[in-house]
Design an enzyme around this catalytic site. Structure first.
Site, short mmCIF file in Angstrom:
data_model
loop_
_atom_site.label_atom_id
_atom_site.label_comp_id
_atom_site.label_asym_id
_atom_site.label_seq_id
_atom_site.Cartn_x
_atom_site.Cartn_y
_atom_site.Cartn_z
N ASP A 113 4.21 4.74 1.11
CA ASP A 113 3.09 5.74 1.19
C ASP A 113 2.73 5.98 -0.17
OD1 ASP A 113 3.70 5.79 3.82
OD2 ASP A 113 4.72 7.68 3.62
N1 URA Z 1 8.69 5.73 5.82
C1 URA Z 1 7.84 6.48 5.32
O1 URA Z 1 7.65 7.56 6.03
N2 URA Z 1 7.07 6.11 4.20
C2 URA Z 1 7.22 5.28 3.53
O2 URA Z 1 6.75 4.97 2.39
C3 URA Z 1 8.18 4.36 3.85
C4 URA Z 1 8.97 4.67 4.98
#
Ligand code: URA
Length: 244
Positions: A113
């Site tokens: 993310d």
């Molecule tokens: N899980 C999440 O919530 N975000 C990420 O970027 C990777 C795994």
């Protein structure tokens, strides 16, 4: 010993993003492309395409970029996205501009993310990418999470049970390992890559992730000296460590 694959100079360099075939031909004619100490002036010349090409060829006096297949490891900083399509600064903006024109193109191996930092792999090697992200490979990914509220002590059992169903989904998550590192912090090891998985797992137990950082993919750990935003080519042995 098998002979290396050969490619036309103009095609090879166009695929590495050095310009159109016509532009590469102009560079060659101007004597700017040097292979093992000799200018290559013929754009139709056949050259061996080996991983050590940057040791053999220079363009304008600078080692040529590595040919495909190419995999790199980055410490993804906070605030950048992993997709070409999302608005905002992307991890591809942290790479040489010319690499956008590489063929085959580079892709992130799964996504982090915008608000997650840490170990990110970027590759043009399709089979490698699929092997890492395939649920069948069961490659564990380790995340360090800082939480908004204290852990209640029951999360580990639930995450390990293989029964937790995330909101909006029907299939339970595969068992995951929780390693508590403090009253409001934990490492979580998952083998799947569902959308926002770590954040949603903590949300499912009434908590909220305030900081998330990926430390490890399989047997490959993010080097401590790799600063946020920095990256380097991933040597073959480190690539193999992922599956060890
Ligand atoms: N899980 C999440 O919530 N975000 C990420 O970027 C990777 C795994």
């Amino acid at each position: 010993m098998s002979r290396p694959p050969m490619a036309r100079l103009d095609r090879l360099l166009a695929n590495l993003g050095y310009g159109s075939r016509r532009e590469v031909a102009a560079l060659a004619r101007a004597g700017r492309i040097v292979l093992n100490g000799r200018p290559l002036t013929e754009s139709g010349a056949k050259v061996p395409v080996t991983a050590d090409l940057p040791l053999q060829m220079t363009i304008n006096g600078v080692p040529v970029d590595p040919p495909a297949p190419l995999t790199l490891i980055m410490n993804k900083p906070l605030g950048v996205v992993c997709s070409h399509k999302e608005p905002g600064r992307s991890v591809y903006d942290l790479l040489p501009h010319r690499w956008r024109a590489r063929m085959p193109g580079l892709s992130t191996v799964g996504r982090l993310d915008k608000d997650t930092s840490g170990l990110l792999l970027i590759t043009d090697d399709g089979p490698f990418l699929h092997r890492v992200i395939s649920p069948r490979s069961h490659v564990p990914k380790r995340y360090r999470a800082e939480l908004a509220r204290p852990l209640n002590g029951r999360e580990g059992e639930l995450f390990a049970s293989g029964t937790l169903v995330l909101e909006g989904e029907n299939d339970p998550l595969a068992p995951a390992d929780l390693i508590v590192t403090g009253p409001q912090s934990a490492d979580l090891i998952i083998t799947e890559g569902r959308y926002h998985q770590v954040r949603r797992m903590f949300a499912a137990v009434g908590n909220h992730v305030v900081l998330l950082h990926r430390e490890q993919i399989g047997g490959l750990t993010l080097p401590e000296d790799l600063e946020p935003g920095a990256w380097h080519l991933l040597p073959a042995e480190d690539q193999a460590a992922i599956f060890s």
